[in-house]
Design an enzyme around this catalytic site. Structure first.
Site, mmCIF file in Angstrom:
data_model
loop_
_atom_site.group_PDB
_atom_site.id
_atom_site.type_symbol
_atom_site.label_atom_id
_atom_site.label_comp_id
_atom_site.label_asym_id
_atom_site.label_seq_id
_atom_site.Cartn_x
_atom_site.Cartn_y
_atom_site.Cartn_z
ATOM 1 N N ASN A 56 8.781 -26.287 59.991
ATOM 2 C CA ASN A 56 9.607 -25.573 58.993
ATOM 3 C C ASN A 56 9.551 -24.070 59.234
ATOM 4 O OD1 ASN A 56 10.927 -27.316 56.822
ATOM 5 N ND2 ASN A 56 8.927 -28.275 57.073
ATOM 6 N N LEU A 94 -3.054 -23.142 45.109
ATOM 7 C CA LEU A 94 -3.280 -21.716 44.877
ATOM 8 C C LEU A 94 -3.437 -21.460 43.376
ATOM 9 C CD1 LEU A 94 -0.623 -20.415 47.396
ATOM 10 C CD2 LEU A 94 -3.117 -20.209 47.626
ATOM 11 N N HIS A 97 9.297 -29.871 49.896
ATOM 12 C CA HIS A 97 8.584 -31.141 49.683
ATOM 13 C C HIS A 97 9.419 -32.250 50.309
ATOM 14 C CE1 HIS A 97 5.951 -33.986 47.664
ATOM 15 N NE2 HIS A 97 7.020 -34.649 47.285
#
Ligand code: GRF
Length: 204
Positions: A13, A92, A108
């Site tokens: 990606n 995170l 996703h």
């Protein structure tokens, strides 16, 4: 505009975003690549394109908050104003999304809100899709919020699920869609002609 890309693995990606930036598909450059793991191929892709790459190993920090603060410091050092998670596998601290409010995207490999959330990454997603008997799957680009895989959806792409699909064959087809919709989603966000209304992203 300067994009920071967070990675943990192969970086296909990331490669799609690098290619889109170099082609001028969107008006931004990839300012830094940050990986939580050394030696991953995503770092090689960055160096092949002269993009600064930083390893911030989550195991060297006493907490998610400290790990997150180190990433924020690196992003600020490179004057980043849009963050793309691309195969990034760490959670995170919410501090991150508050610092970069509505400026963090994730991709996703399923059609959220289905097949998202805890444990839903990599092949686990495709195994769950195949087990469910779903006839379609795909990929989703969404704004990242404190809850994993639950932020406002920016773009989706679909693939048909074939009878003979395995997690591998489905993953490969979904990945192709990821590489197509991520640059499109980044372009859309950079151009800013939208409002976020709850979970809805509405063009204006
Ligand atoms: C793949 O499972 C992809 O579907 C998801 O992250 C994983 C690695 O992607 N987005 P990449 O090749 O490192 O971008």
């Amino acid at each position: 505009q300067r994009i920071g890309v967070l990675v943990s693995g192969g970086g296909t990606n990331l490669q799609a975003l690098i290619d889109a930036s170099e082609e001028g598909f969107f008006a931004a450059e990839i300012g830094v690549v940050i990986s939580n793991k050394a030696g991953v191929f995503a770092l090689e892709r960055a160096s092949q394109h002269g993009i600064p790459a930083v390893v911030i190993d989550h195991r060297q920090f006493g907490s998610v908050t400290e790990f997150t603060a180190a990433i924020i410091a690196a992003l600020k050092e490179y004057q980043i104003n849009l963050v793309c998670l691309a195969g990034f596998l760490r959670i995170l601290d919410p501090l991150f999304f508050l610092t970069y409010l509505n400026r963090v995207l994730n991709i996703h490999p399923a059609l959220l809100p289905a097949f998202g959330g805890k444990g839903m990454y990599g092949h686990h997603v495709h195994e769950a899709v195949l087990r469910s008997g779903a006839k379609f799957s795909g990929a989703t680009v969404h704004f990242v919020t404190a809850e994993p895989d639950a932020g406002p959806i920016v773009a989706q792409g679909i693939v048909a699920v074939a009878e003979e699909d395995t997690p591998d064959t489905l993953a490969e087809r979904v990945l192709q869609v990821e590489h197509q919709i991520y640059p499109e989603a980044v372009k859309f966000v950079l151009e800013g002609r939208f409002v976020i209304d709850g979970l809805r992203v509405r063009s204006v």
